[in-house]
Scaffold this motif. Structure first.
Motif, PDB file in Angstrom:
ATOM      1  N   PHE A 190       0.804  -1.232   0.000  1.00  0.00           N
ATOM      2  CA  PHE A 190       0.000   0.000   0.000  1.00  0.00           C
ATOM      3  C   PHE A 190       0.835   1.279   0.000  1.00  0.00           C
ATOM      4  O   PHE A 190       0.302   2.359  -0.236  1.00  0.00           O
ATOM      5  N   ALA A 191       2.106   1.174   0.292  1.00  0.00           N
ATOM      6  CA  ALA A 191       2.976   2.360   0.242  1.00  0.00           C
ATOM      7  C   ALA A 191       4.300   1.946  -0.397  1.00  0.00           C
ATOM      8  O   ALA A 191       5.337   1.924   0.263  1.00  0.00           O
ATOM      9  N   PRO A 192       4.277   1.602  -1.691  1.00  0.00           N
ATOM     10  CA  PRO A 192       5.478   1.051  -2.326  1.00  0.00           C
ATOM     11  C   PRO A 192       6.672   1.998  -2.331  1.00  0.00           C
ATOM     12  O   PRO A 192       7.799   1.553  -2.517  1.00  0.00           O
ATOM     13  N   LYS A 193       6.427   3.286  -2.140  1.00  0.00           N
ATOM     14  CA  LYS A 193       7.567   4.219  -2.070  1.00  0.00           C
ATOM     15  C   LYS A 193       8.149   4.278  -0.667  1.00  0.00           C
ATOM     16  O   LYS A 193       9.038   5.100  -0.397  1.00  0.00           O
ATOM     17  N   GLY A 194       7.622   3.457   0.242  1.00  0.00           N
ATOM     18  CA  GLY A 194       8.082   3.491   1.628  1.00  0.00           C
ATOM     19  C   GLY A 194       7.336   4.565   2.399  1.00  0.00           C
ATOM     20  O   GLY A 194       6.593   5.372   1.831  1.00  0.00           O
ATOM     21  N   LEU A 195       7.541   4.569   3.700  1.00  0.00           N
ATOM     22  CA  LEU A 195       6.794   5.498   4.549  1.00  0.00           C
ATOM     23  C   LEU A 195       7.127   6.951   4.215  1.00  0.00           C
ATOM     24  O   LEU A 195       6.231   7.785   4.047  1.00  0.00           O
ATOM     25  N   TYR A 196       8.402   7.263   4.081  1.00  0.00           N
ATOM     26  CA  TYR A 196       8.778   8.641   3.776  1.00  0.00           C
ATOM     27  C   TYR A 196       8.346   9.030   2.358  1.00  0.00           C
ATOM     28  O   TYR A 196       7.778  10.107   2.157  1.00  0.00           O
ATOM     29  N   GLY A 197       8.599   8.133   1.414  1.00  0.00           N
ATOM     30  CA  GLY A 197       8.251   8.443   0.022  1.00  0.00           C
ATOM     31  C   GLY A 197       6.760   8.681  -0.140  1.00  0.00           C
ATOM     32  O   GLY A 197       6.340   9.609  -0.834  1.00  0.00           O
ATOM     33  N   THR A 198       5.955   7.868   0.540  1.00  0.00           N
ATOM     34  CA  THR A 198       4.501   8.022   0.442  1.00  0.00           C
ATOM     35  C   THR A 198       4.057   9.316   1.115  1.00  0.00           C
ATOM     36  O   THR A 198       3.237  10.063   0.560  1.00  0.00           O
ATOM     37  N   ALA A 199       4.623   9.589   2.290  1.00  0.00           N
ATOM     38  CA  ALA A 199       4.255  10.827   2.995  1.00  0.00           C
ATOM     39  C   ALA A 199       4.650  12.041   2.152  1.00  0.00           C
ATOM     40  O   ALA A 199       3.869  13.002   2.021  1.00  0.00           O
ATOM     41  N   ALA A 200       5.845  12.000   1.562  1.00  0.00           N
ATOM     42  CA  ALA A 200       6.307  13.128   0.736  1.00  0.00           C
ATOM     43  C   ALA A 200       5.397  13.319  -0.469  1.00  0.00           C
ATOM     44  O   ALA A 200       5.063  14.455  -0.844  1.00  0.00           O
ATOM     45  N   ALA A 201       4.965  12.191  -1.080  1.00  0.00           N
ATOM     46  CA  ALA A 201       4.070  12.288  -2.241  1.00  0.00           C
ATOM     47  C   ALA A 201       2.725  12.882  -1.837  1.00  0.00           C
ATOM     48  O   ALA A 201       2.147  13.696  -2.573  1.00  0.00           O
ATOM     49  N   LEU A 202       2.224  12.496  -0.659  1.00  0.00           N
ATOM     50  CA  LEU A 202       0.946  13.041  -0.183  1.00  0.00           C
ATOM     51  C   LEU A 202       1.055  14.541   0.089  1.00  0.00           C
ATOM     52  O   LEU A 202       0.159  15.314  -0.273  1.00  0.00           O
ATOM     53  N   VAL A 203       2.156  14.952   0.697  1.00  0.00           N
ATOM     54  CA  VAL A 203       2.366  16.389   0.967  1.00  0.00           C
ATOM     55  C   VAL A 203       2.423  17.162  -0.348  1.00  0.00           C
ATOM     56  O   VAL A 203       1.820  18.226  -0.491  1.00  0.00           O
ATOM     57  N   GLU A 204       3.133  16.576  -1.327  1.00  0.00           N
ATOM     58  CA  GLU A 204       3.258  17.237  -2.640  1.00  0.00           C
ATOM     59  C   GLU A 204       1.877  17.385  -3.287  1.00  0.00           C
ATOM     60  O   GLU A 204       1.547  18.439  -3.842  1.00  0.00           O
ATOM     61  N   ARG A 205       1.093  16.318  -3.201  1.00  0.00           N
ATOM     62  CA  ARG A 205      -0.252  16.351  -3.795  1.00  0.00           C
ATOM     63  C   ARG A 205      -1.123  17.401  -3.088  1.00  0.00           C
ATOM     64  O   ARG A 205      -1.863  18.134  -3.721  1.00  0.00           O
ATOM     65  N   TYR A 206      -0.988  17.467  -1.770  1.00  0.00           N
ATOM     66  CA  TYR A 206      -1.767  18.433  -0.981  1.00  0.00           C
ATOM     67  C   TYR A 206      -1.380  19.857  -1.376  1.00  0.00           C
ATOM     68  O   TYR A 206      -2.222  20.719  -1.558  1.00  0.00           O
ATOM     69  N   ARG A 207      -0.066  20.071  -1.538  1.00  0.00           N
ATOM     70  CA  ARG A 207       0.430  21.403  -1.932  1.00  0.00           C
ATOM     71  C   ARG A 207      -0.141  21.819  -3.280  1.00  0.00           C
ATOM     72  O   ARG A 207      -0.582  22.941  -3.465  1.00  0.00           O
ATOM     73  N   LYS A 208      -0.083  20.886  -4.238  1.00  0.00           N
ATOM     74  CA  LYS A 208      -0.581  21.202  -5.582  1.00  0.00           C
ATOM     75  C   LYS A 208      -2.076  21.440  -5.552  1.00  0.00           C
ATOM     76  O   LYS A 208      -2.589  22.316  -6.254  1.00  0.00           O
ATOM     77  N   GLY A 209      -2.783  20.660  -4.736  1.00  0.00           N
ATOM     78  CA  GLY A 209      -4.229  20.827  -4.605  1.00  0.00           C
ATOM     79  C   GLY A 209      -4.579  22.156  -3.992  1.00  0.00           C
ATOM     80  O   GLY A 209      -5.592  22.782  -4.325  1.00  0.00           O
ATOM     81  N   GLY A 210      -3.702  22.661  -3.130  1.00  0.00           N
ATOM     82  CA  GLY A 210      -3.938  23.935  -2.450  1.00  0.00           C
ATOM     83  C   GLY A 210      -3.710  25.131  -3.326  1.00  0.00           C
ATOM     84  O   GLY A 210      -4.181  26.231  -3.047  1.00  0.00           O
ATOM     85  N   LYS A 211      -2.990  24.958  -4.419  1.00  0.00           N
ATOM     86  CA  LYS A 211      -2.659  26.106  -5.291  1.00  0.00           C
ATOM     87  C   LYS A 211      -3.800  26.436  -6.228  1.00  0.00           C
ATOM     88  O   LYS A 211      -4.518  25.579  -6.652  1.00  0.00           O
TER      89      LYS A 211
END
Lengths: 336, 239
Positions: A315-336
């Motif tokens: 469920f998190a093939p990029k690992g815990l950090y990679g998945t969290a970083a991807a979610l933050v990135e998605r949230y940032r883009k969604g916020g713009k």
């Protein structure tokens, strides 16, 4: 944009570069905050946290060759164990007990093991590379076992009594000095590695992971670059091993085991490869869960750890950090 | 560093037991612009890959200026001045544009990036974007610029216009012409867009089944409609 304008603004730093530095600062702040919280929250368990630091250094070193260079290895404990034994033998047999000197000797031991491992492992590709790495760890393990006059063989190497650090800070029973020493080592090495992976050399390694043929066509020697990274990785793993020897005052054959190598790879995958942050997070989560679950359920803890790993990989093939970083990135883009 | 002479003698190469190019010989004089043409599958890409040291060479020699490249590996050939921009573009998708360019610097200072941005100002605008987020044309610019930063004396361009919009093709061909006109590189171009190749090159080599079957000037080829039709499968060129 005109060419003149381009020339005039070329020396300005990229937004991405400044965000990298910001991320580094945040990372260091988090390490420091976690260290302080750990110190006060688990005052009676500093030995575990100190072991975590040694393993973090080991997993960081693995990230250099696996995450940044794409080299598959299950024999990386050879570098960690070589550092541990180098520091331990220097202390127990040659009277070198100054801790920083022991760490330096461990770094050299790790570098030599990195050079030897790199030269052998990099002769293969894919599965052959993996098999060579397993052979390497077994050879190192057997060599340490046979050289029992120096290593203590299966009984382990004891008699390591490090002096106070800089003649001032004595290693205490509660492990406070070792813990603080470890945190300082970890931060210094983490900062140096972040600089390394962003340097042209680090970028070259990332290029090799993606397309070695192309890198070669651009004039860089792929093998030489990878061996350099293996030696650097050996220095980091060796420092981790030496720190483990200094803090526990014993070196066991398990430091040169296949299991140790495999667990480090699991921690790296758990946290996320190729970020350095993932190595830290993976180690904390793996050792933390292992400690907690094994205490709560001594009979089935391995099953629970296995289930956790399967869940992360699925469920998190990029690992815990990679998945969290991807979610933050998605949230940032969604916020713009 | 000025452009260098590339001399190929009786070169045969291929993959495994299959010989794709056979007994190819020609000399590209320093600063010349040569188009290598031919139908699909005649060995154009294999020829370039062999020059770059990426395929198995069976016979023949390759000299760049005074240096014999024949037994050198790919990296050593690049260090000696052979630049190769492959058909696949081969950018590093997870690296940003600027990081991709850094990898191509070969120890040159960061300020050398200016040359890449001067050549393709669009790359400067996209410098913080990852390679994966670039358009095909931008990827081609990046691949070319990254190779140019290594200061090659002979540049091999393998189908740089493939799949690109006409306006991007014009931009790229203009950049290649500027590179050729300053005399710092000998340029060999493989291209399926015959007119673009003829506009760029002063000399044309046509391959058929791995062998050179025609060698002459662009003007001669443009005037020889039979050869164009027979060897390239194109009814007419340019007019």
């Amino acid at each position: 944009m005109s060419i003149t304008n381009t020339s005039a603004t070329i020396i300005q730093p990229l937004p991405a570069a400044s965000s990298n530095w910001l991320r580094d600062l945040v990372g260091i702040a988090i390490i420091l905050a976690a260290a302080i919280v750990g110190y006060f929250l688990f005052p009676n368990n500093l030995a575990l946290l100190t072991r975590m630091i040694a393993i973090m250094l080991f997993v960081l070193s693995l990230d250099l060759v696996t995450g940044y260079c794409g080299v598959a290895t299950l024999g990386h404990a050879a570098l960690f164990g070589a550092g541990a034994y180098a520091a331990g033998i220097a202390a127990a047999h040659f009277g070198v007990t100054e801790p920083i000197t022991m760490i330096a000797i461990g770094a050299v031991g790790g570098a030599v093991a990195g050079l030897v491992s790199g030269v052998v492992i990099l002769r293969g590709h894919g599965l052959a590379q993996l098999v060579l790495s397993i052979a390497i760890i077994h050879l190192f393990h057997e060599a340490a076992n046979k050289a029992s006059n120096y290593t203590g063989g299966s009984d382990g190497l004891a008699g390591i009594t490090p002096d106070p650090i800089l003649g001032l800070f004595e290693f205490d029973l509660w492990g406070r000095t070792a813990y603080v020493f470890g945190i300082v080592l970890l931060i210094v090495i983490f900062v140096l590695l972040r600089i390394l992976v962003r340097s042209p050399f680090g970028l070259l390694c990332r290029g090799i992971r993606q397309d070695p043929v192309r890198v070669s066509a651009m004039g860089a020697s792929v093998k030489r670059t990878l061996i350099k990274m293996y030696v650097i990785s050996g220095v980091v793993a060796g420092i981790g091993g030496a720190f483990n020897a200094v803090s526990t005052q014993v070196v066991g054959l398990d430091s040169l085991s296949f299991t140790n190598s495999a667990e480090a790879l699991v921690m790296l995958v758990l946290g996320g490869v190729g970020t350095l942050f993932g190595a830290l997070i993976g180690t904390i989560v793996f050792i933390g869960v292992e400690d907690f679950v094994s205490a709560a359920n001594p009979f089935h803890w391995l099953t629970i750890v296995g289930a956790l790993l399967i869940a992360v990989v699925l469920f998190a093939p990029k690992g815990l950090y990679g998945t969290a970083a991807a979610l933050v990135e998605r949230y940032r883009k969604g916020g713009k | 560093m000025p452009a260098a002479r590339l001399e190929i003698k009786e070169l045969s190469a291929g993959y495994g037991p299959t010989r794709v190019i056979e007994n190819v010989s020609f000399t590209a004089e320093a600063g010349s612009r040569i188009a290598v043409l031919g139908r699909n599958g005649v060995g154009k890409t294999t020829l370039f890959a062999t020059l770059a040291g990426q395929t198995r060479r069976y016979d023949g020699t390759i000299r760049l200026g005074d240096v014999d490249l024949t037994s050198m590996d790919s990296a050593s050939r690049a260090w000696n001045g052979l630049g190769f921009v492959p058909q696949s573009r081969a950018i590093f998708p997870s690296l940003t544009v600027e990081e991709n360019l850094f990898v191509g610097l070969k120890g040159r200072p960061r300020s050398a990036l200016r040359e890449a941005y001067d050549m393709f100002p669009r790359l400067y605008e996209r410098r913080a974007n990852s390679g994966a987020k670039l358009s095909g044309g931008e990827q081609q610019m990046l691949s070319t610029a990254r190779t140019i930063l290594g200061k090659p004396t002979v540049l091999l361009l393998d189908e740089p216009l493939e799949g690109l919009a006409p306006v991007i093709c014009e931009e790229l061909m203009a950049a290649f012409s500027r590179l050729a006109s300053n005399g710092e590189m000998t340029i060999l171009l493989v291209e399926q867009r015959i007119q673009s190749a003829l506009d760029f090159a002063e000399r044309v080599i046509i391959l058929e089944r791995g062998r050179i079957v025609w060698d002459g000037t662009s003007e001669q080829l443009a005037a020889d409609r039979d050869t164009v039709d027979q060897l390239l499968g194109v009814a007419s060129v340019g007019h």
